[in-house]
Design a protein around this motif. Sequence first.
Motif, PDB file in Angstrom:
ATOM      1  N   ALA A 430     -10.159  31.193 -44.816  1.00 13.12           N
ATOM      2  CA  ALA A 430      -8.909  31.819 -44.368  1.00 13.12           C
ATOM      3  C   ALA A 430      -7.699  31.103 -44.956  1.00 13.12           C
ATOM      4  CB  ALA A 430      -8.846  31.820 -42.841  1.00 13.12           C
ATOM      5  N   VAL A 431      -7.711  29.782 -44.917  1.00 10.16           N
ATOM      6  CA  VAL A 431      -6.593  28.997 -45.446  1.00 10.16           C
ATOM      7  C   VAL A 431      -6.428  29.248 -46.943  1.00 10.16           C
ATOM      8  CG1 VAL A 431      -5.765  26.660 -45.903  1.00 10.16           C
ATOM      9  CG2 VAL A 431      -6.760  27.217 -43.668  1.00 10.16           C
ATOM     10  N   GLU A 432      -7.543  29.269 -47.667  1.00  6.08           N
ATOM     11  CA  GLU A 432      -7.477  29.502 -49.114  1.00  6.08           C
ATOM     12  C   GLU A 432      -6.951  30.903 -49.418  1.00  6.08           C
ATOM     13  OE1 GLU A 432     -10.383  29.361 -53.083  1.00  6.08           O
ATOM     14  OE2 GLU A 432     -11.211  29.067 -51.072  1.00  6.08           O
ATOM     15  N   LYS A 433      -7.395  31.893 -48.657  1.00  8.55           N
ATOM     16  CA  LYS A 433      -6.971  33.274 -48.885  1.00  8.55           C
ATOM     17  C   LYS A 433      -5.473  33.444 -48.648  1.00  8.55           C
ATOM     18  CE  LYS A 433      -7.913  38.054 -47.564  1.00  8.55           C
ATOM     19  NZ  LYS A 433      -8.780  38.962 -46.781  1.00  8.55           N
ATOM     20  N   ILE A 434      -4.964  32.876 -47.556  1.00 11.33           N
ATOM     21  CA  ILE A 434      -3.535  33.017 -47.251  1.00 11.33           C
ATOM     22  C   ILE A 434      -2.699  32.228 -48.257  1.00 11.33           C
ATOM     23  CG2 ILE A 434      -1.751  32.695 -45.506  1.00 11.33           C
ATOM     24  CD1 ILE A 434      -3.818  34.861 -44.852  1.00 11.33           C
ATOM     25  N   ASN A 436      -3.392  31.769 -51.393  1.00  8.73           N
ATOM     26  CA  ASN A 436      -3.336  32.593 -52.606  1.00  8.73           C
ATOM     27  C   ASN A 436      -2.401  33.783 -52.421  1.00  8.73           C
ATOM     28  OD1 ASN A 436      -5.160  30.918 -53.908  1.00  8.73           O
ATOM     29  ND2 ASN A 436      -6.948  32.123 -53.290  1.00  8.73           N
ATOM     30  N   ALA A 437      -2.423  34.371 -51.236  1.00 14.87           N
ATOM     31  CA  ALA A 437      -1.558  35.517 -50.958  1.00 14.87           C
ATOM     32  C   ALA A 437      -0.085  35.113 -51.001  1.00 14.87           C
ATOM     33  CB  ALA A 437      -1.904  36.119 -49.600  1.00 14.87           C
ATOM     34  N   THR A 442       2.471  38.654 -52.012  1.00 16.46           N
ATOM     35  CA  THR A 442       2.036  39.870 -51.326  1.00 16.46           C
ATOM     36  C   THR A 442       2.805  40.046 -50.011  1.00 16.46           C
ATOM     37  OG1 THR A 442       0.326  38.733 -50.055  1.00 16.46           O
ATOM     38  CG2 THR A 442      -0.266  39.482 -52.280  1.00 16.46           C
ATOM     39  N   PRO A 443       2.682  41.213 -49.365  1.00 17.49           N
ATOM     40  CA  PRO A 443       3.362  41.428 -48.075  1.00 17.49           C
ATOM     41  C   PRO A 443       3.005  40.393 -47.009  1.00 17.49           C
ATOM     42  CG  PRO A 443       2.595  43.514 -48.970  1.00 17.49           C
ATOM     43  CD  PRO A 443       2.026  42.447 -49.856  1.00 17.49           C
ATOM     44  N   ILE A 444       1.872  39.726 -47.189  1.00 19.56           N
ATOM     45  CA  ILE A 444       1.475  38.704 -46.213  1.00 19.56           C
ATOM     46  C   ILE A 444       2.531  37.602 -46.122  1.00 19.56           C
ATOM     47  CG2 ILE A 444      -0.213  36.859 -45.777  1.00 19.56           C
ATOM     48  CD1 ILE A 444      -2.380  38.706 -46.737  1.00 19.56           C
ATOM     49  N   LYS A 445       3.191  37.316 -47.247  1.00 20.83           N
ATOM     50  CA  LYS A 445       4.208  36.267 -47.251  1.00 20.83           C
ATOM     51  C   LYS A 445       5.294  36.559 -46.231  1.00 20.83           C
ATOM     52  CE  LYS A 445       7.451  33.789 -50.234  1.00 20.83           C
ATOM     53  NZ  LYS A 445       7.993  33.623 -51.604  1.00 20.83           N
ATOM     54  N   LYS A 446       5.755  37.816 -46.190  1.00 20.35           N
ATOM     55  CA  LYS A 446       6.790  38.187 -45.221  1.00 20.35           C
ATOM     56  C   LYS A 446       6.268  38.066 -43.798  1.00 20.35           C
ATOM     57  CE  LYS A 446       9.893  41.933 -43.857  1.00 20.35           C
ATOM     58  NZ  LYS A 446      10.283  43.344 -44.064  1.00 20.35           N
TER      59      LYS A 446
END
Length: 455
Positions: A430-434, A436-437, A442-446
């Motif tokens: 999970a930590v690695e995926k976020i 990278n995002a 990506t919208p995840i940043k917001k």
Amino acid sequence: MAQHPSFWQAALVQLQAVTTPELFRAWLAPIEVHSFDNSVLMLQVPSAFHQIFVKTNLEKNIASCVQAITGTAVTIQYVVGSAVDEASPPPPASFDSPFSEPGKAPDSTGQLIKATTGYIDTRHTFESFIVSHSNQFAHAAARGVAANPGSKYNPLLIYGPSGLGKTHLLHAIAVDVLKANPRARICYLSAEQFVNGFIESIQKKSVDQFRHSYRSRFDVFLIDDIQFFAHKGASEEEFFHTFNHLCGSHNQVVLTSDKPPKDLQNLEDRLVTRLQQGLVVDVKPPDLETRIAILKAKAEAEDLYMPEDVCLLIANNIRSNVRELEGALVRLSAEASINGSEITVEMAKESLSDLFNENRSNAVSIETINKAVCQYFKISAAELNSKSRARKYSGPRQIAMFLCRKYTGKTFPEIALSFGGKDHSTVMHAVEKIDNALASGTPIKKQVEEIQMLL
């Protein structure tokens, strides 16, 4: 401009070597030495903003350099502007020059004035103190003391964490007392100054003179940070007898500490008991509305335009310490001035990221993060911690795991355990995926940024 003393010239050379040219030119070069007596270094700075910036960011380096050059551990105090006459600076009080002169009535220039002993900052008034439910009892008690010194609430102890306005209230008491009676005898000092003075009196074999000076008839005796007396056997005993003498003579005594009397470890029981016999009031961290009000008041006092969204950003991210709020304001003002730019949310996020992260790290728990994530995505805690791989739940869960790793200092297994006993490799993924995002924008940043605002 007066010529720098030789020790200060040497200190500036050392400071120039460890700071950037821009920092040295903007913040260190304008400082003048006002006086240097009995280990108290009084520095004259151009403005209140300058004082806050230097105290927050440079004071430790200055003290270290001066100590290395002079061999003396110094306490640094400040004079703002040129309100104090440089030709004849008032000497700090000591046992060598007993407190023979009364204080002076505060003027309207917002500078330091000399009390009977110590310096009072006339900017720290009751009117400039932002009152809320977190400090209203302490504020009311301090005003009562200022209106009738020695007649009620004696002694008064104000306690709470650092940076919440305890010292402000001490100065406000002195200001009001001097307004009512310009010849009032005011003593203001820290516990550390009392201890240093007592040690020096022992070295010079002038303890009786020291004792007489501090047991003179003061109208108000203000002392900061009494927790410093812990493990200071002889100094604590000397203070205890001074404290008893002043209270017994119906002189007003006001003290501050970081904890209530019962939690002041390593202080003698008799002193703790004596403190508990007076009025004990606390100041708590300010709520969001109060933090915004403090920022607006400070900005207005310094004629600084601070947009509403920037005030909200700072107040949301710095929650426990008024001095840090002021420090954030100073940093933004300095950056805007040096770069010739406006203060914006984007600028504040970049400039204050270290302060924001430090506050989150100090205050955020796994429970707090999970609550914020659930609130943001409108899901329940049970759904967040469930085994469901549905994107509706797995996405928020991964963000929560990422934030837990970033802000709580917990290990992967500890975080996994808090999410229903999952395997630690799930948290690592999970930590690695976020991460990278966030890097790819990506919208995840917001989403992550907006959740962080809720923490």
